[in-house]
Scaffold this motif. Sequence first.
Motif, PDB file in Angstrom:
ATOM      1  N   UNK A 140      47.632  38.358  33.846  1.00  0.00           N
ATOM      2  CA  UNK A 140      46.625  39.260  33.268  1.00  0.00           C
ATOM      3  C   UNK A 140      45.972  38.633  32.042  1.00  0.00           C
ATOM      4  N   UNK A 141      46.759  37.895  31.256  1.00  0.00           N
ATOM      5  CA  UNK A 141      46.201  37.272  30.052  1.00  0.00           C
ATOM      6  C   UNK A 141      45.206  36.158  30.367  1.00  0.00           C
ATOM      7  N   UNK A 142      45.212  35.680  31.622  1.00  0.00           N
ATOM      8  CA  UNK A 142      44.294  34.615  32.028  1.00  0.00           C
ATOM      9  C   UNK A 142      42.934  35.154  32.463  1.00  0.00           C
ATOM     10  N   UNK A 143      42.798  36.464  32.632  1.00  0.00           N
ATOM     11  CA  UNK A 143      41.586  37.023  33.241  1.00  0.00           C
ATOM     12  C   UNK A 143      40.302  36.584  32.542  1.00  0.00           C
ATOM     13  N   UNK A 144      40.204  36.604  31.199  1.00  0.00           N
ATOM     14  CA  UNK A 144      38.942  36.176  30.583  1.00  0.00           C
ATOM     15  C   UNK A 144      38.540  34.744  30.968  1.00  0.00           C
ATOM     16  N   UNK A 145      39.503  33.826  30.956  1.00  0.00           N
ATOM     17  CA  UNK A 145      39.192  32.440  31.319  1.00  0.00           C
ATOM     18  C   UNK A 145      38.880  32.320  32.795  1.00  0.00           C
ATOM     19  N   UNK A 146      39.703  32.944  33.635  1.00  0.00           N
ATOM     20  CA  UNK A 146      39.476  32.876  35.081  1.00  0.00           C
ATOM     21  C   UNK A 146      38.118  33.469  35.433  1.00  0.00           C
ATOM     22  N   UNK A 147      37.754  34.568  34.784  1.00  0.00           N
ATOM     23  CA  UNK A 147      36.450  35.186  35.043  1.00  0.00           C
ATOM     24  C   UNK A 147      35.313  34.254  34.630  1.00  0.00           C
ATOM     25  N   UNK A 148      35.466  33.587  33.486  1.00  0.00           N
ATOM     26  CA  UNK A 148      34.427  32.669  33.025  1.00  0.00           C
ATOM     27  C   UNK A 148      34.278  31.488  33.969  1.00  0.00           C
ATOM     28  N   UNK A 149      35.401  30.907  34.416  1.00  0.00           N
ATOM     29  CA  UNK A 149      35.330  29.779  35.349  1.00  0.00           C
ATOM     30  C   UNK A 149      34.811  30.223  36.710  1.00  0.00           C
ATOM     31  N   UNK A 150      35.171  31.416  37.142  1.00  0.00           N
ATOM     32  CA  UNK A 150      34.667  31.937  38.413  1.00  0.00           C
ATOM     33  C   UNK A 150      33.161  32.122  38.360  1.00  0.00           C
ATOM     34  N   UNK A 151      32.675  32.618  37.228  1.00  0.00           N
ATOM     35  CA  UNK A 151      31.242  32.783  37.028  1.00  0.00           C
ATOM     36  C   UNK A 151      30.531  31.434  37.072  1.00  0.00           C
ATOM     37  N   UNK A 152      31.114  30.447  36.379  1.00  0.00           N
ATOM     38  CA  UNK A 152      30.510  29.109  36.346  1.00  0.00           C
ATOM     39  C   UNK A 152      30.508  28.474  37.730  1.00  0.00           C
ATOM     40  N   UNK A 153      31.582  28.653  38.479  1.00  0.00           N
ATOM     41  CA  UNK A 153      31.668  28.091  39.827  1.00  0.00           C
ATOM     42  C   UNK A 153      30.610  28.687  40.742  1.00  0.00           C
ATOM     43  N   UNK A 154      30.435  30.014  40.692  1.00  0.00           N
ATOM     44  CA  UNK A 154      29.456  30.674  41.552  1.00  0.00           C
ATOM     45  C   UNK A 154      28.043  30.242  41.200  1.00  0.00           C
TER      46      UNK A 154
END
Length: 276
Positions: A140-154
Motif C-alpha cells: 500500500x505504501x508503494x501506491x504513489x510511486x507505482x501510480x506515477x510509473x504506471x502513468x508514465x508507462x501509459x
Amino acid sequence: MRPRRLDPSDEPAIEELLQTAPVLNLFLLGFLSVHPVDRAWWYGIDAGTGDGRLGGVVMILPGRLAVPFCPVPELASALGKTLRALHRPCMLVGPREACDRIWAIWGRSAPTLRHYDQRLYVLETRPPGTEPEGFRQARASDVPTVAAWSSAMTLEDLGFDPAEESPTAHRTTVQDRVRAGRTWVLQREGSIVFQINVGTVSRRGCQVGGTYVPPAARGRGYASSGVAATCRRLLASHPRVTLHVNEANLPAVRVYEKVGFVRSEPMRLITVRGDP
C-alpha cells in the motif's frame, strides 16, 4: 449474415469459438469467466454452418476497449460496420487481421494516437535463476510511486496519461491491483526500479503487462531479472504466461526473448484521442 448483440444464452457458443485458440484468447476467456455476457457489450456473427455456431465475436467496453476474435476476415468487416453504427471508436486490441478489417470501417475517421504492430509472446517453461534482491509484491505504501510509473508507462506506450484524464480512477485502479497482489516490483536502495502487473489470471494461464523501468534505471538488467522472477512465481501455479509487445520496441522484445518467451501470433493495438 448480420452481427447481433449476444446475451447470456450465447455464452456456450462464445466459449466454443474462443476455445478454438485458447492461448490467443486468454484475455477474453478470462474476462468471460468473471463477467457475465450482459456485463459488457458482446457482438457476434454466425459462422453460416446452420448449427448456430459463431464465426466471430467482439467484446467492447464502450469508450474504453474493444477486443475481437474473428478468424474469417470477411466476418470481421461486418463486425466493423456494427461497431461504427453503435459505438464511437476507442482502443482496439487483438489479432492483427481482424483488428485491421474492423478498424478500416469503424475507425476510418478517428484521430489515431498509436497504431502498433504487436506480437503475442508465450512462456511455458520456468526461467532459470534465483529471486533477485528486492523483488516483492507491491505494498500500500508503494501506491504513489507505482501510480506515477504506471502513468508514465501509459503515456510513453499508448500516448495518453490516465492520471491526467481521471486522477481518482487511475489511483483507484492502481490501489485495487496492489491490494489484490497483482503488482510486483523490484526495489534498489529504497527506490522502485521495475514494476509489472498481472492482468488475466485463470486455469489456462496468466497475462502480464504494464512492464516499466524508469528512465534513470534502464540498461542495468532490472527488466530481465524482474520479468523472470515474476514468471517463476506465476508458472509455479499456472501453465503459461502471455504478453503483448510492440514489435518496434526492440529493447522490450530482447528482454522477453532473453527470459524465454516464444514469439506467437501477430496482434494489433490502436488508440485514439479520448481513450481513458
